[in-house]
Design a protein around this motif. Structure first.
Motif, PDB file in Angstrom:
ATOM      1  N   ILE A 234       0.859  -1.190   0.000  1.00 58.17           N
ATOM      2  CA  ILE A 234       0.000   0.000   0.000  1.00 58.17           C
ATOM      3  C   ILE A 234       0.892   1.235   0.000  1.00 58.17           C
ATOM      4  CG2 ILE A 234      -1.815   1.250   1.248  1.00 58.17           C
ATOM      5  CD1 ILE A 234      -2.268  -1.406   2.837  1.00 58.17           C
ATOM      6  N   TYR A 235       0.691   2.125  -0.955  1.00 55.61           N
ATOM      7  CA  TYR A 235       1.426   3.388  -0.990  1.00 55.61           C
ATOM      8  C   TYR A 235       0.430   4.548  -0.925  1.00 55.61           C
ATOM      9  CZ  TYR A 235       5.278   0.523  -2.791  1.00 55.61           C
ATOM     10  OH  TYR A 235       6.247  -0.433  -2.953  1.00 55.61           O
ATOM     11  N   THR A 236       0.839   5.630  -0.251  1.00 56.85           N
ATOM     12  CA  THR A 236      -0.006   6.829  -0.218  1.00 56.85           C
ATOM     13  C   THR A 236       0.828   8.048  -0.587  1.00 56.85           C
ATOM     14  OG1 THR A 236       0.505   7.209   2.110  1.00 56.85           O
ATOM     15  CG2 THR A 236      -1.513   5.979   1.628  1.00 56.85           C
ATOM     16  N   SER A 237       0.147   9.102  -1.044  1.00 58.70           N
ATOM     17  CA  SER A 237       0.799  10.399  -1.209  1.00 58.70           C
ATOM     18  C   SER A 237       0.111  11.374  -0.276  1.00 58.70           C
ATOM     19  CB  SER A 237       0.696  10.882  -2.654  1.00 58.70           C
ATOM     20  OG  SER A 237      -0.611  11.318  -2.935  1.00 58.70           O
ATOM     21  N   GLU A 238       0.865  12.346   0.230  1.00 55.04           N
ATOM     22  CA  GLU A 238       0.342  13.207   1.294  1.00 55.04           C
ATOM     23  C   GLU A 238       0.856  14.627   1.153  1.00 55.04           C
ATOM     24  OE1 GLU A 238       1.187  11.469   5.114  1.00 55.04           O
ATOM     25  OE2 GLU A 238       0.916  13.356   6.173  1.00 55.04           O
ATOM     26  N   HIS A 239      -0.046  15.587   1.364  1.00 53.59           N
ATOM     27  CA  HIS A 239       0.346  17.000   1.349  1.00 53.59           C
ATOM     28  C   HIS A 239       0.926  17.393   2.692  1.00 53.59           C
ATOM     29  CE1 HIS A 239      -2.709  18.270  -1.974  1.00 53.59           C
ATOM     30  NE2 HIS A 239      -1.915  17.291  -2.338  1.00 53.59           N
ATOM     31  N   GLY A 240       2.137  17.945   2.687  1.00 53.24           N
ATOM     32  CA  GLY A 240       2.692  18.536   3.899  1.00 53.24           C
ATOM     33  C   GLY A 240       2.159  19.944   4.069  1.00 53.24           C
ATOM     34  N   ASP A 241       2.652  20.632   5.112  1.00 55.03           N
ATOM     35  CA  ASP A 241       2.242  22.015   5.324  1.00 55.03           C
ATOM     36  C   ASP A 241       3.107  22.900   4.414  1.00 55.03           C
ATOM     37  OD1 ASP A 241       1.067  24.243   6.365  1.00 55.03           O
ATOM     38  OD2 ASP A 241       1.625  23.909   8.438  1.00 55.03           O
ATOM     39  N   ALA A 242       3.931  23.775   4.959  1.00 55.20           N
ATOM     40  CA  ALA A 242       4.778  24.602   4.090  1.00 55.20           C
ATOM     41  C   ALA A 242       5.917  23.778   3.493  1.00 55.20           C
ATOM     42  CB  ALA A 242       5.337  25.764   4.876  1.00 55.20           C
ATOM     43  N   THR A 243       6.239  22.652   4.152  1.00 57.49           N
ATOM     44  CA  THR A 243       7.329  21.799   3.678  1.00 57.49           C
ATOM     45  C   THR A 243       6.852  20.344   3.659  1.00 57.49           C
ATOM     46  OG1 THR A 243       8.107  21.329   5.920  1.00 57.49           O
ATOM     47  CG2 THR A 243       9.024  23.276   4.841  1.00 57.49           C
ATOM     48  N   ASP A 244       7.690  19.481   3.127  1.00 57.65           N
ATOM     49  CA  ASP A 244       7.583  18.041   3.350  1.00 57.65           C
ATOM     50  C   ASP A 244       6.300  17.358   2.866  1.00 57.65           C
ATOM     51  OD1 ASP A 244      10.128  17.364   4.705  1.00 57.65           O
ATOM     52  OD2 ASP A 244       9.440  18.879   6.118  1.00 57.65           O
ATOM     53  N   ASP A 245       6.059  17.399   1.566  1.00 57.66           N
ATOM     54  CA  ASP A 245       5.095  16.474   0.977  1.00 57.66           C
ATOM     55  C   ASP A 245       5.740  15.093   1.004  1.00 57.66           C
ATOM     56  OD1 ASP A 245       3.276  18.449   0.438  1.00 57.66           O
ATOM     57  OD2 ASP A 245       3.935  18.760  -1.631  1.00 57.66           O
ATOM     58  N   GLU A 262       7.459  15.954  10.389  1.00 58.92           N
ATOM     59  CA  GLU A 262       7.109  16.287   9.002  1.00 58.92           C
ATOM     60  C   GLU A 262       8.259  15.833   8.115  1.00 58.92           C
ATOM     61  OE1 GLU A 262       4.912  20.190   8.512  1.00 58.92           O
ATOM     62  OE2 GLU A 262       5.921  20.530  10.408  1.00 58.92           O
ATOM     63  N   GLY A 263       7.965  15.016   7.105  1.00 62.72           N
ATOM     64  CA  GLY A 263       9.016  14.507   6.216  1.00 62.72           C
ATOM     65  C   GLY A 263       9.932  13.565   6.971  1.00 62.72           C
ATOM     66  N   MET A 264      11.217  13.599   6.632  1.00 59.47           N
ATOM     67  CA  MET A 264      12.186  12.730   7.302  1.00 59.47           C
ATOM     68  C   MET A 264      12.410  13.201   8.736  1.00 59.47           C
ATOM     69  SD  MET A 264      12.926  10.591   5.005  1.00 59.47           S
ATOM     70  CE  MET A 264      12.754  10.404   3.227  1.00 59.47           C
ATOM     71  N   VAL A 265      12.864  12.288   9.576  1.00 56.69           N
ATOM     72  CA  VAL A 265      13.201  12.648  10.956  1.00 56.69           C
ATOM     73  C   VAL A 265      14.556  13.353  10.905  1.00 56.69           C
ATOM     74  CG1 VAL A 265      13.746  11.705  13.228  1.00 56.69           C
ATOM     75  CG2 VAL A 265      11.906  10.709  11.853  1.00 56.69           C
ATOM     76  N   ASP A 266      14.549  14.693  11.035  1.00 59.20           N
ATOM     77  CA  ASP A 266      15.810  15.396  10.816  1.00 59.20           C
ATOM     78  C   ASP A 266      16.077  16.539  11.806  1.00 59.20           C
ATOM     79  OD1 ASP A 266      13.869  17.021   9.783  1.00 59.20           O
ATOM     80  OD2 ASP A 266      14.504  16.801   7.698  1.00 59.20           O
ATOM     81  N   ALA A 285      10.414  12.629   0.518  1.00 60.25           N
ATOM     82  CA  ALA A 285       9.741  13.866   0.941  1.00 60.25           C
ATOM     83  C   ALA A 285      10.203  15.003   0.047  1.00 60.25           C
ATOM     84  CB  ALA A 285      10.066  14.160   2.399  1.00 60.25           C
ATOM     85  N   TRP A 286       9.322  15.982  -0.160  1.00 63.40           N
ATOM     86  CA  TRP A 286       9.655  17.098  -1.058  1.00 63.40           C
ATOM     87  C   TRP A 286       9.500  18.444  -0.372  1.00 63.40           C
ATOM     88  CZ3 TRP A 286       6.559  13.013  -2.874  1.00 63.40           C
ATOM     89  CH2 TRP A 286       7.111  12.264  -3.923  1.00 63.40           C
ATOM     90  N   THR A 287      10.577  19.213  -0.354  1.00 65.17           N
ATOM     91  CA  THR A 287      10.548  20.627  -0.008  1.00 65.17           C
ATOM     92  C   THR A 287      11.402  21.321  -1.061  1.00 65.17           C
ATOM     93  OG1 THR A 287      10.473  20.094   2.344  1.00 65.17           O
ATOM     94  CG2 THR A 287      11.100  22.346   1.754  1.00 65.17           C
ATOM     95  N   PRO A 288      10.928  22.343  -1.767  1.00 63.99           N
ATOM     96  CA  PRO A 288       9.585  22.896  -1.773  1.00 63.99           C
ATOM     97  C   PRO A 288       8.530  21.855  -2.140  1.00 63.99           C
ATOM     98  CG  PRO A 288      11.040  24.039  -3.349  1.00 63.99           C
ATOM     99  CD  PRO A 288      11.806  22.948  -2.747  1.00 63.99           C
ATOM    100  N   THR A 289       7.319  22.144  -1.697  1.00 69.53           N
ATOM    101  CA  THR A 289       6.236  21.184  -1.889  1.00 69.53           C
ATOM    102  C   THR A 289       5.795  21.120  -3.351  1.00 69.53           C
ATOM    103  OG1 THR A 289       4.709  22.940  -1.298  1.00 69.53           O
ATOM    104  CG2 THR A 289       5.362  21.424   0.454  1.00 69.53           C
ATOM    105  N   ILE A 290       5.184  19.982  -3.711  1.00 69.07           N
ATOM    106  CA  ILE A 290       4.711  19.770  -5.086  1.00 69.07           C
ATOM    107  C   ILE A 290       3.205  19.516  -5.132  1.00 69.07           C
ATOM    108  CG2 ILE A 290       6.922  18.866  -5.919  1.00 69.07           C
ATOM    109  CD1 ILE A 290       5.814  16.025  -5.453  1.00 69.07           C
ATOM    110  N   ALA A 291       2.576  19.372  -3.938  1.00 65.48           N
ATOM    111  CA  ALA A 291       1.158  18.997  -3.837  1.00 65.48           C
ATOM    112  C   ALA A 291       0.866  17.701  -4.601  1.00 65.48           C
ATOM    113  CB  ALA A 291       0.230  20.118  -4.274  1.00 65.48           C
ATOM    114  N   PRO A 292       1.387  16.580  -4.076  1.00 61.73           N
ATOM    115  CA  PRO A 292       1.178  15.305  -4.759  1.00 61.73           C
ATOM    116  C   PRO A 292      -0.275  14.859  -4.619  1.00 61.73           C
ATOM    117  CG  PRO A 292       2.176  14.926  -2.605  1.00 61.73           C
ATOM    118  CD  PRO A 292       2.088  16.422  -2.789  1.00 61.73           C
TER     119      PRO A 292
END
Ligand code: HEC
Length: 503
Positions: A234-245, A262-266, A285-292
């Motif tokens: 099972i795979y999902t895509s998710e919108h982050g807030d200002a960062t980390d889709d 949010e995103g990777m543990v960093d 994870a994507w920053t800047p966001t892409i709205a997947p």
């Protein structure tokens, strides 16, 4: 021209037309629609319009009848013939204005035994409250009848997800949004920010990971894509807030960390939460966001370069992203972007058994980024072709897509444009204009809103704390001197001292 010569030419013309007519016709129907070509390593693809004049198609399903089944936000369920674009509306749901609307849908692949279609939509009921509603319909005589309510709960203004998927023949997964109530995602008694699992009647199955609970996995923000592969992953895509889709690989009982992670543990706070709660990191994870948004698994050999890939459509990123998986399915080996900014926002996709891909634009939705074309919203087919009608487009890698330059304008495009729009015009009633804004003119207030965010109104402004001092310097001074604003510049030391004083 000599009459004999022209008669001769005419005869050749007729003969060649008769000889080649069958083949010619078949090719023409297909070829005349090709708008773009895409070149992969060894495969040539063509992009053509299958249907148009839709209004925010949210879900695309390849039906067991070999038609495309579509939900539109306005509440329509339509069957679309992929060969000639013929449309048949088979259900009109009783929904009001945005933010109500039809979203996720699945059609049971075994219609003989299970003639069921499951739909999630939002509607204000007679008590004046907006609900998320999950219903099952029966497909009969080309209409959807006998609605059965499976689950309902209060909806937020936004962040309502959603996607549905079958897990085997007798289980349903429902990926929900956090309804903009962050805390709910870690609360197992709330349906928000979860993957819920039920049987075909909407009951909690005995084999769910938490006894007597719908919850299958938790700690999500706003999922807009979900797929179960033939192997059962099972795979999902998710919108982050200002960062980390994110894209996540889902395991039963898994905690995916939001809102603490949010995103990777960093960072230290995230590390502490991860250790305590045994959370799971995203695959990417994507920053800047892409709205997947829509997510599907490509298992076909038709486009061999994409076999064993996740195909992901993007709203803010405006294109199709191909994430090639490794053999284990637990790692992404390659990431490529196609059709970037050519058709606007892309909300969902489906794949036919023949290995053709269908994507849907979302240019009439609540957060437009380009003015919709006359034919929007459209469903486009991406399929193998033999010859190109245009100079073929090629893939962009993630590195090429991410602009590394640090000017204020580029930071604005990356982090502010999706809400505050071109020329800082904003979006009426939702995102304030940055032209002639008191907050932009006031140094303290501007620094405050950028670093702390704001949720004073109905729509929230995320915090941009994560920007480096130099980036803050660039964006602040860009906003203060653009869109007709004529405020003086802030110095780097003013920004640093404001930050230190807040620490
Ligand atoms: C997700 C959408 C979103 C993004 C992205 C975003 N903002 Fe905002 N912004 C908002 C909302 C919503 C408000 C109103 C917040 C409120 O009043 O509580 C706002 C308010 C503001 C204000 C105050 C305007 C006024 O006159 O009240 C400024 C200045 C601002 N944003 C700048 C920025 C900058 C600069 C960026 C990029 C670094 C950015 N915003 C990114 C949604 C966003």
């Amino acid at each position: 021209m000599d009459i004999r010569v022209s008669l001769f030419l005419l005869r050749i013309l007729i003969a060649s037309f008769l000889l080649g007519s069958c083949q010619f016709k078949a090719q023409q129907i297909f070829n005349q629609e090709i708008e773009e070509n895409i070149k992969l390593e060894s495969t040539l693809l063509g992009v053509s319009v299958v249907a148009d004049s839709l209004s925010v198609p949210w879900e695309l399903v390849w039906g067991p009848d070999d038609w495309i089944w579509v939900t539109e936000e306005r509440g329509y369920v339509t069957r679309i013939n992929p060969v000639n674009g013929e449309k048949k509306v088979i259900l009109r749901l009783p929904i009001g204005k945005r933010p109500e609307g039809a979203q996720a849908m699945i059609v049971h692949p075994d219609q003989k035994q299970y003639p069921y279609v499951y739909i999630h939509y939002k509607r204000v009921k007679s008590d004046g409250i907006r609900y998320n509603i999950l219903e099952r319909y029966t497909y009969q005589n080309d209409t959807l009848v006998h609605p059965k309510l499976l689950l309902e709960y209060v909806a937020g203004r936004g962040h309502t997800g959603s996607r549905l998927a079958f897990q085997g023949k007798e289980r349903i997964l429902w990926a929900t949004g956090d309804q903009a109530i962050k805390e709910d995602t870690q609360d197992l008694s709330s349906a928000n920010g979860k993957i819920l699992r039920m049987d075909l009647e909407g009951n909690i199955p005995d084999d769910n990971p938490f006894p007597r609970s719908y919850v299958y996995a938790f700690g999500f923000r706003n999922m807009q894509g979900m797929v179960v592969t033939p192997q059962g992953a099972i795979y999902t895509s998710e919108h982050g807030d200002a960062t980390d889709d994110e894209v996540n690989l889902i395991v039963p009982k898994g905690n995916y960390g939001y809102p603490s992670i949010e995103g990777m543990v960093d960072n230290d706070i995230e590390r502490e939460f991860a250790l305590k709660n045994n959370t799971i990191e995203p695959l990417v994870a994507w920053t800047p966001t892409i709205a997947p948004a829509g997510l599907d698994y490509y298992s076909s050999e038709k486009i061999p370069e994409w076999t064993n890939s996740l195909l992901l459509t993007m709203l803010k990123g405006q294109g199709l992203r191909v994430l090639t998986l490794d053999k284990t399915g637990k790692r992404i080996e390659r990431e490529e972007v196609f059709l970037e900014k050519l058709y606007g926002r892309i909300r969902d996709l489906c794949i036919s058994p023949a290995g053709d891909i269908y994507i849907a634009t979302s240019n009439h939705d609540w957060n437009p980024m380009t003015s919709p074309s006359e034919r929007d919203d459209r469903i486009l087919r991406i399929a193998r072709v033999n010859s190109a009608v245009k100079t073929p487009l090629t893939a962009k890698s993630r590195a090429e897509e991410t602009i590394s330059e640090n000017s204020g304008e580029i930071i604005y495009q990356k982090f502010c444009f999706s809400c505050h729009k071109a020329k800082g015009a904003g979006l009426e009633g939702i995102y304030p204009a940055l032209a002639d804004s008191k907050v932009v003119r006031d140094k303290e207030k501007l620094l405050h809103i950028l670093l702390e965010g704001s949720s004073a109104g109905d729509y929230a402004m995320p915090s941009f704390k994560f920007l480096k001092d130099e980036e803050l310097f660039e964006i602040i001074n860009y906003v203060r001197t653009s869109f007709g604003n004529k405020a003086d510049s802030l110095s780097n030391s003013e920004i640093v001292s404001y930050r230190n004083q807040k620490r």
